[in-house]
Write a protein that holds these residues in place. Structure first.
Motif, short mmCIF file in Angstrom:
data_model
loop_
_atom_site.label_atom_id
_atom_site.label_comp_id
_atom_site.label_asym_id
_atom_site.label_seq_id
_atom_site.Cartn_x
_atom_site.Cartn_y
_atom_site.Cartn_z
N GLN A 21 0.84 -1.21 0.00
CA GLN A 21 0.00 0.00 0.00
C GLN A 21 0.87 1.25 0.00
O GLN A 21 0.61 2.22 -0.72
CB GLN A 21 -0.89 0.02 1.24
N GLN A 22 1.90 1.21 0.85
CA GLN A 22 2.81 2.36 0.94
C GLN A 22 3.45 2.64 -0.42
O GLN A 22 3.51 3.78 -0.88
CB GLN A 22 3.90 2.03 1.97
N GLN A 23 3.91 1.59 -1.07
CA GLN A 23 4.57 1.75 -2.36
C GLN A 23 3.61 2.25 -3.43
O GLN A 23 3.94 3.14 -4.23
CB GLN A 23 5.19 0.41 -2.80
N ILE A 24 2.41 1.69 -3.44
CA ILE A 24 1.42 2.05 -4.47
C ILE A 24 1.04 3.52 -4.35
O ILE A 24 1.14 4.28 -5.32
CB ILE A 24 0.14 1.19 -4.31
N PHE A 25 0.61 3.93 -3.16
CA PHE A 25 0.05 5.27 -3.04
C PHE A 25 1.11 6.36 -2.98
O PHE A 25 0.79 7.54 -3.16
CB PHE A 25 -0.92 5.33 -1.85
N ALA A 26 2.36 5.96 -2.76
CA ALA A 26 3.45 6.92 -2.90
C ALA A 26 3.88 7.02 -4.37
O ALA A 26 4.74 7.83 -4.71
CB ALA A 26 4.64 6.50 -2.04
N GLY A 27 3.27 6.19 -5.21
CA GLY A 27 3.61 6.22 -6.63
C GLY A 27 4.97 5.62 -6.93
O GLY A 27 5.64 6.02 -7.88
#
Lengths: 397, 142
Positions: B92-98
């Motif tokens: 989730q962290q990786q996804i929403f940080a782009g």
């Protein structure tokens, strides 16, 4: 509908049309090259004392049920080197951040290697622990981030527009370094009405009109972040900073004043624990300095039940303010917050949170609307302490 | 003497961890991949996309199993030394940080093996008892 809304609507429309009309070959592209994710939530907040007219975050004395948000994250991996990332958002609420839609970010990334990825466009600002995931409720233990660093003081921005370079060094070793450098423009949300009030709180005539919360545009920004991943699994430390100029009226001059923000953080996460601490300082050449810091801890009693606690403080120093003003309006500069929470995680993608917050100071907790805030402040009738209960649901996919 | 005992206990734990890693699942790569072994730490970083190229500079293509799969649970605990929920939060962290998106997921061992057989840069894992077809070879986890 403003320009941003039109862009978001057009983008979403095109995306939906692409899905709907995609032939077989494009479906393969969708599965393997296109990733669609999203997050959202609903929040309720109430200040517990009916005599207390202060708002805090989305909480007020009668309770606010209408605070909702949703964002869609789309990543297209067009080749091993090239990816396109976009994240439009929708938000509705009665207080502070009114109903809005827009782009969190949209950028292209060209990967030279793991050590160097070039980013061009509108990119989430890399600062501290949470700025890149500012609104994602499933990635933090409380409904909102600590206002001591992430409040509307202008300390952190949502995204920069320009060019950036990011990468990881020594990724295959026990000590890893992740870095970001960037340059361009930046937007920050700043609610500096308390500071405006302080400067004229002892005046009896000639008080200027107040500007409410506003998005300020920074120019000629350069910044960066460095994170050190340690051999202790889940533990990292980092430092961030940026500088740029922004148009404000200070010391009687309306011009672009340079402001610099620096920060440091430490972050430890395991299956059960998350322990985080951050400090940040903003300083501009108009004799203004603010320090914010917080500690935040959470522990999972079971895979679903989590306890959380936080403490934070925010102090503002403004030079050239008469002592009489400070004596009457000191609470307008300060913020101290203690919070406790209990969360129930149905899954990592769906959580219900409840929390209680005791806030001292009126920097980020004060009456609304601005006219009421102003009248109470000028009459010396501000309530310095705010008790708030927050309930929220957060989801992501 | 006490130091030696502690070291022996740590060694025993390390060996036990390695045995567990090798007994409950098998890490597989395409037969054309020159790699024959990988450390646990490297494997974890590959599956978290912190390492994205093989030593021969070819891009790594990771294929994961579904989050309800028993072999995914064993792999996650053994290689990442975390629960699946922690790894999901990481993504989730990786996804929403782009910054990155999670690996592709295949629902069964057979689908993972077919994917790896058809992709020279792929790496995946399957249950220890799964029969490896032509075009797929095991990768030793050190």
């Amino acid at each position: 509908m403003n320009t941003r809304s039109r862009v978001v609507s057009l983008s979403l429309g095109l995306a939906l049309a692409t899905f709907a009309a995609a032939p077989a070959a494009a479906q393969e592209l969708t599965i393997d090259k296109l990733a669609v994710h999203g997050y959202g939530g609903w929040s309720f907040g109430r200040t517990t004392d009916n005599l207390n007219t202060n708002f805090f975050l989305f909480a007020h004395q009668r309770g606010d049920y209408f605070h909702n948000e949703f964002a869609l994250n789309v990543t297209a991996q067009l080749s091993d080197q090239l990816s396109i990332v976009a994240q439009p958002f929708w938000h509705s609420g009665h207080h502070a951040n009114q109903t809005a839609s827009g782009m969190d970010y949209v950028f292209g990334e060209w990967k030279f290697s793991d050590m160097a990825r070039l980013r061009l466009g509108n990119v989430k600002q890399p600062f501290g622990i949470y700025t890149e995931v500012f609104d994602v409720g499933t990635l933090r233990p409380f409904a909102a981030l600590s206002q001591s660093v992430y409040g509307p003081s202008g300390m952190i921005g949502k995204s920069y527009s320009g060019v950036g370079l990011t990468g990881a060094l020594f990724a295959d070793g026990p000590l890893g370094i992740e870095y970001d450098v960037y340059a361009g423009g930046l937007e920050t949300l700043e609610e500096d009405t308390p500071l405006q009030m302080l400067t004229q709180i002892t005046d009896t005539v000639g008080r200027a009109a107040l500007n409410a919360a506003t998005t300020r545009t920074w120019r000629d920004v350069i910044g960066g972040r460095l994170i050190l991943r340690t051999p202790l699994d889940g533990f990292s430390v980092g430092t961030s900073g940026y500088t740029g100029t922004r148009p404000v009226t200070r010391l009687g001059q309306a011009r672009d004043w340079r402001r610099t923000v620096v920060g440091a953080h430490a972050d430890y996460t395991s299956d059960a624990w998350s322990l985080r601490g951050e400090w940040a300082r903003e300083r501009d050449e108009a004799n203004f300095t603010a320090d914010g810091s917080y500690l935040e801890g959470a522990y999972r009693l079971t895979t679903r039940l989590q306890l959380a606690a936080t403490w934070g403080t925010f102090d503002t120093e403004v030079e050239n303010v008469p002592a009489a003003n400070l004596a009457k309006g000191k609470s307008l500069l300060d913020h101290e917050e203690t919070g406790f929470g209990v969360n129930y995680w149905f899954s990592p993608n769906f959580v219900v949170k409840t929390s209680y917050h005791l806030v001292t100071g009126n920097r980020f907790s004060h009456p609304d609307p601005t006219t009421r805030f102003r009248n109470l402040a000028y009459n010396g009738q501000l309530v310095n302490e705010t008790n708030a209960v927050l309930v929220s649901v957060h989801l992501s996919f | 003497m006490r130091t030696i005992r502690v070291l022996l206990v740590l060694l025993a734990l390390a060996v036990a961890g390695r045995v567990e890693a090798q007994s409950s699942f098998v890490v597989v790569v395409n037969e054309s991949n020159p790699a024959t072994s990988i450390t646990r730490d490297e494997l974890s970083k590959v599956f978290l996309k912190k390492i994205t190229v093989w030593r021969n500079k070819q891009p790594v293509v990771v294929v994961d199993q579904g989050d309800k799969s028993p072999v995914r649970l064993q792999f996650t605990r053994s290689v990442h030394r975390r629960e699946i929920t922690s790894v999901q939060s990481y993504w989730q962290q990786q996804i929403f940080a782009g910054r990155a998106v999670p690996p592709q997921v295949r629902a069964t061992d057979a689908e993972v093996l077919a994917f790896v057989a058809g992709n020279p840069s792929a790496v995946g894992y399957v249950s220890a008892g799964a029969a490896l077809p032509a075009g797929v070879k095991p990768l030793t986890v050190q």
